[in-house]
Design an enzyme around this catalytic site. Structure first.
Site, PDB file in Angstrom:
ATOM      1  N   LYS A 148      -2.729  -2.326   1.989  1.00 23.63           N
ATOM      2  CA  LYS A 148      -3.615  -1.300   2.553  1.00 23.63           C
ATOM      3  C   LYS A 148      -4.046  -1.755   3.936  1.00 23.63           C
ATOM      4  O   LYS A 148      -3.706  -2.848   4.398  1.00 23.63           O
ATOM      5  CB  LYS A 148      -4.860  -1.098   1.673  1.00 23.63           C
ATOM      6  CG  LYS A 148      -4.593  -0.805   0.205  1.00 23.63           C
ATOM      7  CD  LYS A 148      -3.974   0.543  -0.032  1.00 23.63           C
ATOM      8  CE  LYS A 148      -3.726   0.767  -1.527  1.00 23.63           C
ATOM      9  NZ  LYS A 148      -2.966   2.004  -1.790  1.00 23.63           N
ATOM     10  N   SER A 199      -4.160   7.671  -2.037  1.00 22.05           N
ATOM     11  CA  SER A 199      -4.214   6.215  -2.001  1.00 22.05           C
ATOM     12  C   SER A 199      -5.267   5.706  -2.971  1.00 22.05           C
ATOM     13  O   SER A 199      -6.439   6.091  -2.879  1.00 22.05           O
ATOM     14  CB  SER A 199      -4.517   5.722  -0.583  1.00 22.05           C
ATOM     15  OG  SER A 199      -4.718   4.320  -0.571  1.00 22.05           O
TER      16      SER A 199
END
Length: 325
Positions: free
Chosen positions: A187, A290
């Site tokens: 990420k 996400s």
């Protein structure tokens, strides 16, 4: 002794093969770092034994064979024989040759050691398995991760033994997924220790300041065959593109309990979190697709693997090769 070593080696290699098959078929949850460390240790023991024990023993045997041949040759010459049969050089080469169980252990040690050092302390390859970092990273991208950028860590244990840079806002970072540390996630670093990060109505704010973003042409995702709104976001002078799905609500659904969860406030507009010391707030660039710190919390420093910086291959799109920073 050779027969016993051959049997022991066969058992060890079979154990490695069985573990690999069980991992591949999903029977066990594999750990490549542990497997590589064990392979390095086992082949290293064989390599040392080869240098100190087995090779000197084979050389002594070859020397003894040559001595016996020369003694026999001298005796036959004294008896008047001028033609002496026997290929002693070929026999010596056979005695000096490594048996298969050393070829597959000591012989592989230098290569395995090089891979172990490279992967553990320098650079490690990863494959992007999901679309959480689209458009920066696509499914199928094979990326390189700098393992020493955030400090040198012991393999497997991940204990930091040498300091280097600290993670900065905007870095793309690989880390061990806090709810399940055996998994690696990737990420973007949004909040560092002490920051207050807010993601409300799909607008990112860090320490009370809205993160600037500029609308870009819509992004077409060939995997889902859908268009998404695209923005150019700038965080600490680092710019990158993000996506938003208008069909997804701002409300964060499906959150779980996590350490320091009391540092986050959830509302219908989104979430606001105060990042604890020694932790980081991570988000994917594909904001509405996400699973990140908004859902499972903060990433502790001990879980950091390294900084992602380069796509070295994508077999479906060679144009993806290159730096994404």
């Amino acid at each position: 002794m050779p027969a016993a070593m051959a049997s022991i080696t066969a058992v060890i290699l079979a154990a490695f093969a069985a573990y690999a098959v069980a991992w591949y078929t999903g029977v066990v949850e594999g750990n490549f770092a542990v497997l590589l460390m064990l392979a390095t240790a086992v082949t290293g023991v064989y390599w040392i034994a080869e240098k100190l024990i087995f090779l000197p023993r084979r050389r002594r045997a070859a020397q003894q064979l040559l001595l016996e041949h020369n003694t026999r040759k001298e005796a036959l010459l004294k008896q008047g024989f001028t033609h002496i049969e026997g290929d002693v050089d070929n026999a010596r080469q056979k005695l000096l040759a490594q048996p298969w169980w050393l070829d597959w252990t000591a012989g592989l040690f230098p290569v395995i050691l090089a891979v172990f050092v490279l992967r553990s302390f320098l650079f490690e390859p990863f494959k992007i398995p999901s679309g959480s970092m689209i458009p920066t990273l696509r499914v199928g991208d094979l990326i390189l991760v700098n393992k020493f950028h955030y400090g040198v860590r012991l393999p497997v244990f991940n204990t930091k033994i040498m300091e280097n840079h600290t993670p900065q806002r905007g870095d793309v970072m690989v880390f061990r997924y806090p709810p399940q540390p055996s998994l690696d996630y990737i990420k973007r670093v949004i909040g560092v220790p002490g920051d207050e990060v807010a993601y409300l109505n799909k607008q990112l704010t860090v320490n009370g300041k809205p993160v600037p973003r500029v609308a870009q042409p819509e992004f077409f995702d060939s995997e889902t065959m859908r268009y998404a709104r695209q923005f150019r976001e700038t965080l600490d002078a680092r710019s990158y593109n993000t996506l938003n799905d208008d069909d997804r609500p701002a409300f964060i659904q499906g959150t779980t309990e996590f350490p320091f969860s009391n540092a986050c406030r959830y509302t219908v507009e989104g979430v606001t979190c105060k990042v604890p010391q020694g932790h980081y707030f991570m988000m994917g660039d594909n904001r509405d697709n996400s699973l990140d710190s908004r859902y499972w919390g903060f990433v502790p420093d001990a879980n950091i693997v390294g900084k992602a910086f380069f796509v070295w291959m994508n077999f479906g799109d060679l144009g993806r090769i290159g730096s994404f920073e």
